[in-house]
Scaffold this active site. Structure first.
Site, PDB file in Angstrom:
ATOM      1  N   CYS A 140       0.835  -1.295  -0.003  1.00 51.47           N
ATOM      2  CA  CYS A 140       0.045   0.034   0.045  1.00 51.47           C
ATOM      3  C   CYS A 140       1.021   1.381  -0.207  1.00 51.47           C
ATOM      4  O   CYS A 140       1.355   1.625   0.816  1.00 51.47           O
ATOM      5  CB  CYS A 140      -0.819  -0.029   1.247  1.00 51.47           C
ATOM      6  N   CYS A 143      -0.427   3.927   2.139  1.00 49.65           N
ATOM      7  CA  CYS A 143      -0.221   3.899   3.625  1.00 49.65           C
ATOM      8  C   CYS A 143       1.245   4.263   3.932  1.00 49.65           C
ATOM      9  O   CYS A 143       1.631   4.939   5.030  1.00 49.65           O
ATOM     10  CB  CYS A 143      -0.625   2.608   3.928  1.00 49.65           C
ATOM     11  N   ASP A 144       2.108   3.608   3.258  1.00 48.22           N
ATOM     12  CA  ASP A 144       3.485   3.503   3.698  1.00 48.22           C
ATOM     13  C   ASP A 144       4.422   4.281   2.657  1.00 48.22           C
ATOM     14  O   ASP A 144       5.582   4.612   3.149  1.00 48.22           O
ATOM     15  CB  ASP A 144       3.809   1.993   3.698  1.00 48.22           C
TER      16      ASP A 144
HETATM   17  C1  FAD Z   1       0.304  -3.804   5.718  1.00 46.56           C
HETATM   18  C2  FAD Z   1      -0.967  -2.798   5.514  1.00 46.56           C
HETATM   19  C3  FAD Z   1      -0.975  -1.411   6.069  1.00 46.56           C
HETATM   20  C4  FAD Z   1      -2.066  -0.480   5.936  1.00 46.56           C
HETATM   21  N1  FAD Z   1      -1.787   0.585   6.253  1.00 46.56           N
HETATM   22  C5  FAD Z   1      -2.635   1.468   6.244  1.00 46.56           C
HETATM   23  C6  FAD Z   1      -2.649   2.938   6.763  1.00 46.56           C
HETATM   24  O1  FAD Z   1      -1.610   3.440   7.139  1.00 46.56           O
HETATM   25  N2  FAD Z   1      -3.762   3.823   6.842  1.00 46.56           N
HETATM   26  C7  FAD Z   1      -4.847   3.356   6.095  1.00 46.56           C
HETATM   27  O2  FAD Z   1      -6.152   4.026   6.131  1.00 46.56           O
HETATM   28  N3  FAD Z   1      -5.051   1.993   5.713  1.00 46.56           N
HETATM   29  C8  FAD Z   1      -4.049   1.237   5.602  1.00 46.56           C
HETATM   30  N4  FAD Z   1      -4.291  -0.081   5.083  1.00 46.56           N
HETATM   31  C9  FAD Z   1      -5.601  -0.451   4.429  1.00 46.56           C
HETATM   32  C10 FAD Z   1      -6.379  -0.884   5.598  1.00 46.56           C
HETATM   33  O3  FAD Z   1      -6.153  -1.727   6.471  1.00 46.56           O
HETATM   34  C11 FAD Z   1      -7.761  -1.322   4.909  1.00 46.56           C
HETATM   35  O4  FAD Z   1      -8.121  -0.337   3.962  1.00 46.56           O
HETATM   36  C12 FAD Z   1      -8.832  -1.459   5.988  1.00 46.56           C
HETATM   37  O5  FAD Z   1      -8.331  -2.428   7.103  1.00 46.56           O
HETATM   38  C13 FAD Z   1     -10.107  -2.003   5.379  1.00 46.56           C
HETATM   39  O6  FAD Z   1     -11.177  -2.504   6.350  1.00 46.56           O
HETATM   40  P1  FAD Z   1     -12.053  -3.490   6.354  1.00 46.56           P
HETATM   41  O7  FAD Z   1     -12.917  -3.268   7.491  1.00 46.56           O
HETATM   42  O8  FAD Z   1     -12.888  -3.150   5.060  1.00 46.56           O
HETATM   43  O9  FAD Z   1     -11.459  -4.838   6.195  1.00 46.56           O
HETATM   44  P2  FAD Z   1     -10.285  -5.674   6.897  1.00 46.56           P
HETATM   45  O10 FAD Z   1      -9.421  -4.886   7.671  1.00 46.56           O
HETATM   46  O11 FAD Z   1      -9.672  -6.228   5.588  1.00 46.56           O
HETATM   47  O12 FAD Z   1     -10.981  -6.699   7.694  1.00 46.56           O
HETATM   48  C14 FAD Z   1     -11.651  -7.782   7.232  1.00 46.56           C
HETATM   49  C15 FAD Z   1     -12.293  -8.497   8.484  1.00 46.56           C
HETATM   50  O13 FAD Z   1     -13.230  -9.472   7.831  1.00 46.56           O
HETATM   51  C16 FAD Z   1     -12.830 -10.887   8.644  1.00 46.56           C
HETATM   52  N5  FAD Z   1     -13.443 -11.762   7.766  1.00 46.56           N
HETATM   53  C17 FAD Z   1     -13.086 -12.288   6.460  1.00 46.56           C
HETATM   54  N6  FAD Z   1     -13.833 -13.143   5.915  1.00 46.56           N
HETATM   55  C18 FAD Z   1     -14.550 -13.392   7.121  1.00 46.56           C
HETATM   56  C19 FAD Z   1     -15.574 -14.571   7.152  1.00 46.56           C
HETATM   57  N7  FAD Z   1     -16.027 -15.222   6.206  1.00 46.56           N
HETATM   58  N8  FAD Z   1     -16.128 -14.651   8.271  1.00 46.56           N
HETATM   59  C20 FAD Z   1     -16.044 -13.897   9.204  1.00 46.56           C
HETATM   60  N9  FAD Z   1     -15.214 -12.812   9.174  1.00 46.56           N
HETATM   61  C21 FAD Z   1     -14.457 -12.602   7.928  1.00 46.56           C
HETATM   62  C22 FAD Z   1     -11.386 -10.605   8.795  1.00 46.56           C
HETATM   63  O14 FAD Z   1     -11.226 -11.573   9.829  1.00 46.56           O
HETATM   64  C23 FAD Z   1     -11.326  -9.327   9.263  1.00 46.56           C
HETATM   65  O15 FAD Z   1     -11.651  -9.008  10.745  1.00 46.56           O
HETATM   66  C24 FAD Z   1      -2.971  -0.894   5.107  1.00 46.56           C
HETATM   67  C25 FAD Z   1      -3.291  -2.391   4.886  1.00 46.56           C
HETATM   68  C26 FAD Z   1      -2.225  -3.118   5.086  1.00 46.56           C
HETATM   69  C27 FAD Z   1      -2.414  -4.591   4.444  1.00 46.56           C
END
Ligand code: FAD
Length: 326
Positions: A140, A143-144
């Site tokens: 990302c 992000c980084d």
């Molecule tokens: C290394 C890294 C660094 C990042 N740094 C930043 C940053 O500095 N700033 C920023 O804004 N964004 C950052 N991001 C991006 C950010 O993390 C994502 O945009 C954000 O987390 C998305 O949120 P979400 O809630 O949609 O999903 P996610 O955070 O992907 O969470 C998905 C959830 O769904 C659950 N899940 C999936 N399938 C199932 C299922 N079948 N049953 C039950 N649960 C399930 C998982 O266990 C998880 O808890 C970063 C991403 C990464 C990988």
């Protein structure tokens, strides 16, 4: 057996910023949300040490700490946060059926999907090593990228997102080397032109990663090879960015929900509604453009408000809570 079926008003699948934000809003609106965390409690942010762009943390925060705080905030309003993996759904009727760990059956009036997406990596041992160490591998740039200001970085990928990210990095970094596996881009012509016309981006075609180099703690270079000649050489770099796509965690919904060709859930524009009434989507599971914690949280809020209004329209005894706005 019917007695084992649990009925809930609002079921939230996923515990990233989208899921917990949806839970905060749904709980404060008297929807008694039940949230399943899945295999990654806290979601993608638990894999990063530094979050500097989420509003409200002037000094930055670690990903795990921020996600524990979001969970605590959801639980403060009595969200029922549970361990469990949703393995199957049936959205064919009025009742939304969901199975957890293949056994427990839940019937939900509303379902909020917040299952996120997973970044794809090359799978090299050295890449995974420095990724886990937080030592210079990232999927990302937004992000980084900031952590690599005035430094030299390498980015892998050839599509629109890779071009977008390379261009983003070029504004922060001294030099960006872009590795393209084939002899051409997959990106649109306009995106390709943008990277080609940027002075500090060097594009290496027919070039793949052999190994991410480092001192055991942090990245200090990338060994690449030309897949036509097999010639190898090392590129000095402190950051290794992988931009080869994401896989949304949406396979279990594909028989019921409209997905795009990559698997992102298609929402009604400007809302969190899916093609199934009472099923809403938030966060990266539907977002192939922004993919940020704050946008995930924003759409989590939208999903809870849309679910609340859906319940109110369906059931006149359910009152839309004014607490949402307090
Ligand atoms: C290394 C890294 C660094 C990042 N740094 C930043 C940053 O500095 N700033 C920023 O804004 N964004 C950052 N991001 C991006 C950010 O993390 C994502 O945009 C954000 O987390 C998305 O949120 P979400 O809630 O949609 O999903 P996610 O955070 O992907 O969470 C998905 C959830 O769904 C659950 N899940 C999936 N399938 C199932 C299922 N079948 N049953 C039950 N649960 C399930 C998982 O266990 C998880 O808890 C970063 C991403 C990464 C990988």
């Amino acid at each position: 057996m019917a007695e084992d079926i649990e009925k809930v008003k609002c079921l939230i699948i996923g515990s990233g910023p989208a899921g917990y934000t949806a839970a905060i809003y749904a709980a404060r609106a008297n929807m008694g949300p039940v949230l399943y965390q899945g295999s990654q409690p806290g979601g993608q942010l638990t894999t990063t040490n530094e979050v500097e762009n989420f509003p409200g943390y002037p000094e930055g925060v670690t990903g795990p700490e921020m996600m524990l705080q979001l969970q605590a905030q959801a639980e403060r309003f009595e969200t029922d946060v549970r361990n469990g993996w949703v393995t199957k759904v049936d959205f064919s009727g009025d009742i939304h059926k969901v199975w957890v760990n293949d056994t427990k059956e839940i019937h939900a009036d509303t379902v909020i999907i917040s299952t996120g997406a997973s970044a794809k990596y090359l799978g090299l041992e050295s890449e995974q090593k420095y990724l886990k160490l937080g030592g210079g591998v990232s999927a990302c740039a937004v992000c980084d990228g900031f952590f690599y200001r005035n430094q030299e970085v390498v980015i892998v990928g050839a599509g629109d997102s890779a071009c977008e990210e390379a261009h983003y990095l070029s504004k922060l970094c001294k030099k960006v080397t872009m590795l393209v596996r084939r002899d051409e881009f997959r990106a649109s012509k306009i995106m390709e032109a943008r990277v080609r016309n940027t002075e500090n981006i060097e594009i290496l075609f027919n070039t793949e990663t052999d190994e991410v180099l480092g001192d055991g703690q942090v990245v200090n270079g990338v060994r690449v090879f030309n897949n036509k000649t097999n010639e190898k050489h090392d590129i000095p770099a402190t950051g290794f960015f992988v931009a080869i796509g994401h896989k949304p965690n949406t396979d279990i919904f594909k028989d019921y929900l409209d997905l795009d060709e990559t698997g992102y859930i298609i929402n009604v524009p400007g809302t969190s509604k899916t093609n199934v009434e009472g099923v809403f989507v938030s966060g990266d599971a539907a977002d192939h453009v922004y993919r940020q914690a704050v946008t995930a949280a924003g759409t989590g809020c939208m999903a809870a408000l849309d679910a609340e209004r859906y319940l109110a329209a369906k059931d006149s005894t359910f009152e839309v809570s004014t607490s949402t706005y307090n």
